[in-house]
Design a protein around this motif. Structure first.
Motif, PDB file in Angstrom:
ATOM      1  N   PHE A 103      -8.308  -4.026  -5.671  1.00 13.52           N
ATOM      2  CA  PHE A 103      -8.025  -5.319  -6.445  1.00 13.52           C
ATOM      3  C   PHE A 103      -6.771  -5.985  -5.926  1.00 13.52           C
ATOM      4  CE2 PHE A 103     -10.653  -3.207  -9.503  1.00 13.52           C
ATOM      5  CZ  PHE A 103     -11.717  -4.377  -9.616  1.00 13.52           C
ATOM      6  N   ILE A 104      -5.735  -5.417  -5.048  1.00 19.67           N
ATOM      7  CA  ILE A 104      -4.737  -5.790  -4.619  1.00 19.67           C
ATOM      8  C   ILE A 104      -5.015  -7.315  -3.882  1.00 19.67           C
ATOM      9  CG2 ILE A 104      -2.805  -5.574  -2.701  1.00 19.67           C
ATOM     10  CD1 ILE A 104      -1.845  -5.029  -5.435  1.00 19.67           C
ATOM     11  N   PRO A 105      -5.848  -7.419  -2.909  1.00 18.77           N
ATOM     12  CA  PRO A 105      -5.786  -8.710  -2.058  1.00 18.77           C
ATOM     13  C   PRO A 105      -6.082  -9.980  -2.994  1.00 18.77           C
ATOM     14  CG  PRO A 105      -7.063  -7.209  -0.951  1.00 18.77           C
ATOM     15  CD  PRO A 105      -6.774  -6.658  -2.451  1.00 18.77           C
ATOM     16  N   ILE A 135       0.969  -1.311   0.245  1.00 16.31           N
ATOM     17  CA  ILE A 135      -0.015  -0.069   0.000  1.00 16.31           C
ATOM     18  C   ILE A 135       0.731   1.289   0.021  1.00 16.31           C
ATOM     19  CG2 ILE A 135      -1.723   1.192   1.246  1.00 16.31           C
ATOM     20  CD1 ILE A 135      -2.746  -1.342   2.309  1.00 16.31           C
ATOM     21  N   PHE A 136       2.038   1.184   0.618  1.00 13.29           N
ATOM     22  CA  PHE A 136       2.916   2.353   0.909  1.00 13.29           C
ATOM     23  C   PHE A 136       3.465   2.592  -0.583  1.00 13.29           C
ATOM     24  CE2 PHE A 136       2.554   2.144   5.428  1.00 13.29           C
ATOM     25  CZ  PHE A 136       2.726   3.167   5.696  1.00 13.29           C
ATOM     26  N   SER A 137       4.035   1.304  -1.159  1.00 11.61           N
ATOM     27  CA  SER A 137       4.424   1.875  -2.543  1.00 11.61           C
ATOM     28  C   SER A 137       3.655   2.167  -3.539  1.00 11.61           C
ATOM     29  CB  SER A 137       5.309   0.464  -2.853  1.00 11.61           C
ATOM     30  OG  SER A 137       4.628  -0.432  -2.869  1.00 11.61           O
ATOM     31  N   LEU A 138       2.371   1.743  -3.450  1.00  8.01           N
ATOM     32  CA  LEU A 138       1.180   1.938  -4.375  1.00  8.01           C
ATOM     33  C   LEU A 138       1.029   3.554  -4.242  1.00  8.01           C
ATOM     34  CD1 LEU A 138      -1.233  -0.622  -4.536  1.00  8.01           C
ATOM     35  CD2 LEU A 138      -0.011   0.400  -6.464  1.00  8.01           C
ATOM     36  N   ALA A 139       0.816   4.053  -2.864  1.00  6.30           N
ATOM     37  CA  ALA A 139       0.834   5.401  -2.483  1.00  6.30           C
ATOM     38  C   ALA A 139       1.923   6.341  -3.160  1.00  6.30           C
ATOM     39  CB  ALA A 139       0.640   5.720  -0.846  1.00  6.30           C
ATOM     40  N   LEU A 140       3.206   5.841  -2.872  1.00  8.66           N
ATOM     41  CA  LEU A 140       4.220   6.499  -3.407  1.00  8.66           C
ATOM     42  C   LEU A 140       3.966   6.640  -5.060  1.00  8.66           C
ATOM     43  CD1 LEU A 140       6.978   8.186  -3.106  1.00  8.66           C
ATOM     44  CD2 LEU A 140       7.976   5.839  -3.693  1.00  8.66           C
TER      45      LEU A 140
END
Lengths: 124, 109, 315
Positions: free
Chosen positions: C111-113, A11-16
């Motif tokens: 969609f990630i999980p 999630i952090f890398s997607l946020a970045l």
């Protein structure tokens, strides 16, 4: 500790990734855009390294000096993304070097580092 | 209290001194307003703080291969940190950066 | 500790978004790369961490040279942007982009999980690389053994990028002649300190290259360390005496040797014609030679890039 966990590194890398995307499409200065190109590459690499993890604990580097280490296969980090990202980092940097040169040529031609001003100059 | 504990105590005292230097340096970086005093303080943080950290860790760990690595880091830092401060101050001086007080006097005269 | 790092990571990237002064952008970028490098190390990949740290150092140097030489210091982003606009108008203008980015972010998060990565290749490589390729470092075994095509094309792209930079920035008017000094005299303290540090840098680079197959490190990282040596040399003597063309030719020559060595060792499969006793020795010799060639090539390439940027005078 909530969402601030290495488990949520994806999630952090997607946020970045999306912060850098936002920076690329809104920044007025060209140098800022070039820096965000490097940041977006970092985000992709981090996502990739995280995806290769089996165990949640801190992984062991894939340097097998002792074959007995192979018994802890779950804890060893995935070597394939690392080998590919090594080349990806160098390629990304050579692309950035070419971009810097193009920026220099552009600045010498038009005398501005602003995307908006560049449109005005080219429109004339 | 064995001999190892005394070494640990000495190491802790030296690390504490390093933390003291670093905290005071970080505070004075914000207190001082001019560029040259800031360079002085920053080089003090780098040199004294980091060197006492490294020496403290060496005392805590005892003599081993790890201590040798620490001393190589110590030598490199001992050469590089004053060099960085010197280059910063020199280039600021060469490009005509003045102290704020002197600049005010220059405007008055 | 990792949580704090992650928060700092995001904060430094946000600082780059909101910063408007060009030099501070570079400083924030350095901080960001340092945190990234530590995070890579905590993810169990010291090779990538080293490469990231070295690349970040080079990138900041190049950005600063670029700003110093081309983009004048007083002309900030603030000056470039329209001054009449109020902050509120700017915020309103950024709203569509913000909505787009946040929307895409939550869409992807949703969609990630569903992604379940397969670890088949990891197990295969880790169990077989010691007999197939040799060495103890699985990363080196993959990029010099199983996926040597990637490394070849990466080397090719580096050559192309260096040639492009050399030719795009060439202009007769701004070219500095070979053997000329710059007008600023070098500091004696700097020369002395760098003379003490240079042998340590060269030893470190050689160690990374030669030990690349049994410990963390390898051709790329060692090559970057060796390129730093040339930068130190420029700072000590302050003379433009090395011809960029010659170094470029050397780089192309080393690239040709890399292709020849790969063709003999991997494509023809030299190990199959040997008695089984000397195969491990041959494997480590092959890994060391390839690491050495890649290191020299990367050092040449980054040296050419640095010299190319530094020798072009401002008009």
């Amino acid at each position: 500790m909530g969402i601030f966990n290495t488990e949520n590194l994806e999630i952090f890398s997607l946020a970045l990734f999306f912060i850098s995307f936002f920076g690329i499409i809104t920044s007025k200065n060209m140098i800022k855009s070039i820096i965000f190109v490097m940041l977006i590459q970092t985000a992709v690499i981090m996502f990739w390294l995280k995806l290769g993890r089996e165990d949640t604990a801190t992984p062991i580097p894939p340097i097998i000096y002792d074959p007995a280490l192979l018994d802890y296969m779950e804890r060893i980090a995935d070597p394939l993304p690392q080998a590919l990202t090594l080349t990806a980092i160098i390629i990304g940097f050579s692309v950035v070097a070419v971009i810097i040169t193009m920026f220099n040529a552009l600045y010498r031609l038009h005398g501005t580092a602003d995307w908006k001003k560049l449109e005005e100059v080219e429109g004339d | 209290m064995g001999i190892e504990n005394i070494w640990q105590l000495i190491g802790n005292i030296i690390i504490g001194f390093g933390v003291f230097c670093m905290i005071f340096g970080a505070v004075s970086l914000f207190v001082l307003k001019d560029f040259y005093p800031r360079i002085l303080v920053a080089s003090k943080i780098d040199t004294v703080g980091l060197l006492s950290f490294v020496i403290g860790f060496a005392f805590r760990h005892g003599l081993s291969f790890f201590t040798g690595k620490l001393f190589i880091i110590l030598i490199i830092m001992l050469v590089l940190n004053p060099f960085v401060a010197h280059i910063l101050a020199r280039s600021a001086y060469r490009s005509g950066h003045e102290l704020a007080a002197e600049a005010e006097e220059g405007e008055k005269s | 500790m990792t949580q704090g790092l992650l928060v700092l990571w995001i904060v430094s990237s946000l600082a780059i978004v909101f910063e408007t002064r060009t030099y501070r952008l570079i400083i924030y970028f350095s901080i960001f790369s340092l945190i990234t490098s530590v995070a890579y190390f905590l993810l169990g990949s010291p090779d990538v961490a080293m490469a990231e740290a070295a690349i970040a150092a080079f990138a900041s140097i190049f950005f600063i040279i670029c700003i110093e030489k081309y983009y004048s210091r007083k002309e900030n982003v603030e000056k470039d942007s329209a001054k009449g606009e109020s902050l509120a108008r700017k915020a309103v203008k950024a709203v569509p982009a913000l909505v787009l980015c946040v929307g895409l972010f939550f869409l992807v998060i949703y969609f990630i999980p569903g992604i379940e990565p397969s670890h088949y290749l990891k197990h295969l490589y880790l169990q077989r690389f010691m007999t197939d390729v040799g060495g103890e470092n699985a990363v080196t075994a993959i990029y010099l053994g199983y996926r040597v095509y990637d490394t070849l094309f990466e080397a090719l792209i580096l050559v192309i990028a260096v040639v492009a930079v050399t030719h795009m920035s060439y202009s007769e008017k701004t070219q500095v002649a070979d053997g000329s000094h710059s007008e600023i005299e070098t500091s004696r303290v700097a020369a002395l300190s760098l003379r003490i540090i240079c042998p340590i840098i060269v030893a470190f680079g050689a160690y990374l290259i030669i030990n690349g197959h049994i410990s963390a490190g390898g051709g790329f990282q060692g090559g970057l360390a060796l390129a730093t040596f040339f930068i130190c040399r420029y700072m000590v003597y302050d003379i433009y005496d090395i011809s960029v063309k010659n170094v470029l030719q050397w780089e192309e020559f080393i690239f040709a040797i890399i292709i020849v060595v790969t063709a003999i060792a991997v494509f023809l499969g030299a190990a199959t014609y040997m008695p089984a006793a000397i195969v491990p020795i041959y494997q480590s010799v092959y890994l060391i030679i390839m690491n050495l060639l890649i290191g020299l090539k990367v050092a040449c390439a980054f040296f050419v890039l640095f010299y190319r940027y530094i020798t072009i005078e401002r008009e």
